[in-house]
Design a protein around this motif. Structure first.
Motif, mmCIF file in Angstrom:
data_model
loop_
_atom_site.group_PDB
_atom_site.id
_atom_site.type_symbol
_atom_site.label_atom_id
_atom_site.label_comp_id
_atom_site.label_asym_id
_atom_site.label_seq_id
_atom_site.Cartn_x
_atom_site.Cartn_y
_atom_site.Cartn_z
ATOM 1 N N ALA A 1 -62.190 79.059 -34.202
ATOM 2 C CA ALA A 1 -62.440 77.913 -35.083
ATOM 3 C C ALA A 1 -63.241 76.844 -34.342
ATOM 4 C CB ALA A 1 -61.114 77.341 -35.581
ATOM 5 N N ALA A 2 -62.897 76.615 -33.083
ATOM 6 C CA ALA A 2 -63.616 75.614 -32.288
ATOM 7 C C ALA A 2 -65.044 76.047 -31.995
ATOM 8 C CB ALA A 2 -62.861 75.352 -30.989
ATOM 9 N N ILE A 3 -65.252 77.336 -31.772
ATOM 10 C CA ILE A 3 -66.606 77.854 -31.539
ATOM 11 C C ILE A 3 -67.477 77.646 -32.774
ATOM 12 C CG2 ILE A 3 -67.928 79.997 -31.302
ATOM 13 C CD1 ILE A 3 -65.717 80.955 -29.357
ATOM 14 N N PHE A 4 -66.953 78.009 -33.947
ATOM 15 C CA PHE A 4 -67.755 77.912 -35.157
ATOM 16 C C PHE A 4 -67.838 76.481 -35.693
ATOM 17 C CE2 PHE A 4 -67.157 82.533 -35.237
ATOM 18 C CZ PHE A 4 -68.454 82.932 -35.555
ATOM 19 N N ASP A 5 -67.054 75.581 -35.116
ATOM 20 C CA ASP A 5 -67.197 74.161 -35.442
ATOM 21 C C ASP A 5 -68.003 73.406 -34.384
ATOM 22 O OD1 ASP A 5 -66.204 73.685 -37.951
ATOM 23 O OD2 ASP A 5 -64.141 73.317 -37.295
ATOM 24 N N GLY A 6 -68.347 74.091 -33.296
ATOM 25 C CA GLY A 6 -69.205 73.487 -32.282
ATOM 26 C C GLY A 6 -68.495 72.660 -31.240
ATOM 27 N N THR A 7 -67.175 72.761 -31.141
ATOM 28 C CA THR A 7 -66.457 71.995 -30.122
ATOM 29 C C THR A 7 -66.206 72.804 -28.850
ATOM 30 O OG1 THR A 7 -64.324 72.529 -31.138
ATOM 31 C CG2 THR A 7 -65.375 70.472 -31.815
ATOM 32 N N ILE A 8 -66.337 74.126 -28.928
ATOM 33 C CA ILE A 8 -66.419 74.983 -27.743
ATOM 34 C C ILE A 8 -67.819 75.572 -27.753
ATOM 35 C CG2 ILE A 8 -65.670 77.134 -26.664
ATOM 36 C CD1 ILE A 8 -62.845 76.559 -27.495
ATOM 37 N N THR A 9 -68.579 75.300 -26.703
ATOM 38 C CA THR A 9 -70.001 75.649 -26.717
ATOM 39 C C THR A 9 -70.452 76.552 -25.579
ATOM 40 O OG1 THR A 9 -70.539 73.626 -25.486
ATOM 41 C CG2 THR A 9 -70.579 73.485 -27.898
ATOM 42 N N ASN A 10 -69.544 76.845 -24.635
ATOM 43 C CA ASN A 10 -69.930 77.666 -23.489
ATOM 44 C C ASN A 10 -68.893 78.761 -23.264
ATOM 45 O OD1 ASN A 10 -72.404 77.017 -21.927
ATOM 46 N ND2 ASN A 10 -71.118 77.609 -20.188
ATOM 47 N N TRP A 11 -69.362 79.933 -22.814
ATOM 48 C CA TRP A 11 -68.435 81.053 -22.656
ATOM 49 C C TRP A 11 -67.433 80.848 -21.527
ATOM 50 C CZ3 TRP A 11 -67.154 84.162 -26.230
ATOM 51 C CH2 TRP A 11 -68.062 84.510 -27.234
ATOM 52 N N ASP A 12 -67.738 80.017 -20.536
ATOM 53 C CA ASP A 12 -66.768 79.796 -19.469
ATOM 54 C C ASP A 12 -65.894 78.566 -19.740
ATOM 55 O OD1 ASP A 12 -68.621 77.808 -18.997
ATOM 56 O OD2 ASP A 12 -68.860 78.239 -16.859
ATOM 57 N N ASN A 13 -65.763 78.215 -21.005
ATOM 58 C CA ASN A 13 -64.863 77.133 -21.401
ATOM 59 C C ASN A 13 -63.440 77.441 -20.930
ATOM 60 O OD1 ASN A 13 -62.818 76.106 -23.633
ATOM 61 N ND2 ASN A 13 -64.568 74.711 -23.691
ATOM 62 N N THR A 14 -62.720 76.428 -20.512
ATOM 63 C CA THR A 14 -61.376 76.643 -19.953
ATOM 64 C C THR A 14 -60.420 77.290 -20.946
ATOM 65 O OG1 THR A 14 -60.801 74.359 -20.544
ATOM 66 C CG2 THR A 14 -61.565 74.754 -18.282
ATOM 67 N N ALA A 15 -60.552 76.972 -22.224
ATOM 68 C CA ALA A 15 -59.653 77.550 -23.233
ATOM 69 C C ALA A 15 -59.895 79.048 -23.389
ATOM 70 C CB ALA A 15 -59.841 76.843 -24.569
ATOM 71 N N ILE A 16 -61.153 79.471 -23.333
ATOM 72 C CA ILE A 16 -61.448 80.907 -23.414
ATOM 73 C C ILE A 16 -61.017 81.600 -22.127
ATOM 74 C CG2 ILE A 16 -63.267 82.628 -23.703
ATOM 75 C CD1 ILE A 16 -64.857 80.608 -25.300
ATOM 76 N N LEU B 1 -66.241 85.229 -16.896
ATOM 77 C CA LEU B 1 -67.048 84.720 -18.001
ATOM 78 C C LEU B 1 -68.238 83.929 -17.453
ATOM 79 C CD1 LEU B 1 -64.061 83.642 -20.215
ATOM 80 C CD2 LEU B 1 -65.781 85.333 -20.875
ATOM 81 N N PRO B 2 -69.429 84.168 -17.989
ATOM 82 C CA PRO B 2 -70.620 83.499 -17.455
ATOM 83 C C PRO B 2 -70.770 82.066 -17.969
ATOM 84 C CG PRO B 2 -71.235 84.882 -19.295
ATOM 85 C CD PRO B 2 -69.762 85.118 -19.063
#
Length: 325
Positions: A113-128, A137-138
């Motif tokens: 949900a955060a990815i498709f809402d634009g609040t998670i924008t990078n693959w090495d985000n801490t939540a992922i 993760l790059p």
């Protein structure tokens, strides 16, 4: 198998397109006097074509809305009668991704949900990273892709994200705030395949035929579940089936949290007139749809990545189709 003769026109869902294509080929092989055309242009376009009498039946990954049912009445599409929803093709929705060097991934409903809402924008985000401790993760920008057309796949996937990830309310017009649109499931799959950093959603058969990686997603208990046909079938089997007259609808239970039940699923409906069908088209509609929901056809769809409908629902469908007039 009933073998009328003539031409039958359908339009709509791209999610069920691979199943419909296989069913058309098999039915026409057995019934050489039948020609079936199916325009896979999206659920919304298919319903519109049906209401406007440009299609004898529509394929849609969501049941007719109250507004659409009203349009059927207003336009006299079924004479003085109403249209009916017939759940006919089922499958899992794959969260497809293209992350260089990564072949397996856990993506929770909340993070999606955060990815498709634009609040998670990078693959090495801490939540992922927290959900994927053994994956490197790059530092790569996430490129989300969604359906630009009115889509039942969008409706079902956003319904999953809404129920388990706090996303916007389910909508056939994609409700997310980030990413790029593409028309049709095949286009979304092609965009993901061609774009490093991409993520999107499409019916499972598109992931398998395009050899795309797809994520495990979280259920109501937070457990990550792998998309397999068996796991999707286990979740679909717990859906509630309701009937109003001959109209048949399926509602998923997103609280069901068995570890072998994949929660991002869909059921495609065939929409036809319950009464008031064109007399020339009626035997073709009944003949083809009867085959589509048969055990033989449903079993064959599994090789394409779909899920066989529960036998009880196959029987319900067959009764409804036999009553069309």
């Amino acid at each position: 198998m009933s073998c009328p003769s003539g031409t039958l026109n359908g339009a709509g869902s791209t999610a069920q397109a691979n199943a419909i294509s296989a069913a058309v080929k098999a039915y026409q092989t057995s019934c050489s006097g039948v020609t079936i055309n199916y325009n896979a242009d999206g659920s919304g376009a298919g319903v519109t074509a049906f209401i406007q009498k440009q299609a004898d039946f529509a394929g849609s990954d969501y049941a007719l809305s109250t507004t659409q049912a009203g349009q059927v009445k207003t336009e006299g599409r079924c004479g003085t009668g109403s249209a009916v929803d017939i759940p006919a093709v089922a499958g899992g929705i794959a969260v497809i991704f293209n992350v260089p060097g990564v072949s397996s991934l856990n993506l929770s409903a909340k993070n999606l949900a955060a990815i498709f809402d634009g609040t998670i924008t990078n693959w090495d985000n801490t939540a992922i990273k927290a959900d994927n401790p053994s994956v490197t993760l790059p530092n790569l920008t996430i490129q989300p892709f969604y359906r630009s057309d009115t889509s039942g796949t969008s409706y079902n996937f956003s319904n999953y994200l809404n129920n388990l990830g706090g996303f916007a309310a389910a909508n056939k017009q994609w409700p997310g705030k980030a990413g790029q649109g593409a028309k049709g499931s095949s286009a979304v799959a092609a965009k993901v395949k061609a774009t490093p950093g991409a993520v999107g959603y499409a019916e499972y058969s598109y992931a398998t035929q395009d050899s795309l990686s797809y994520a495990e997603v979280s259920n109501a208990s937070g457990t990550f579940v792998k998309l397999t046909q068996a796991n999707a079938a286990n979740f679909i089997a717990k859906a509630k089936v309701t009937q109003s007259g001959e109209d048949t609808k399926v509602a998923f239970d997103y609280t069901y949290a068995a570890a072998d039940a994949y929660p991002a699923t869909l059921v495609s409906y065939e929409i036809a007139c319950g009464t008031g069908n064109d007399s020339t088209a009626l035997p073709l509609i009944k003949g083809f749809l009867t085959y589509l929901v048969s055990a033989s056809a449903q079993s064959s769809f599994q090789s394409l990545g779909y899920v066989e409908l529960p036998t009880s629902l196959q029987a319900t469908d067959a009764t409804v189709i036999s009553s069309l007039s």
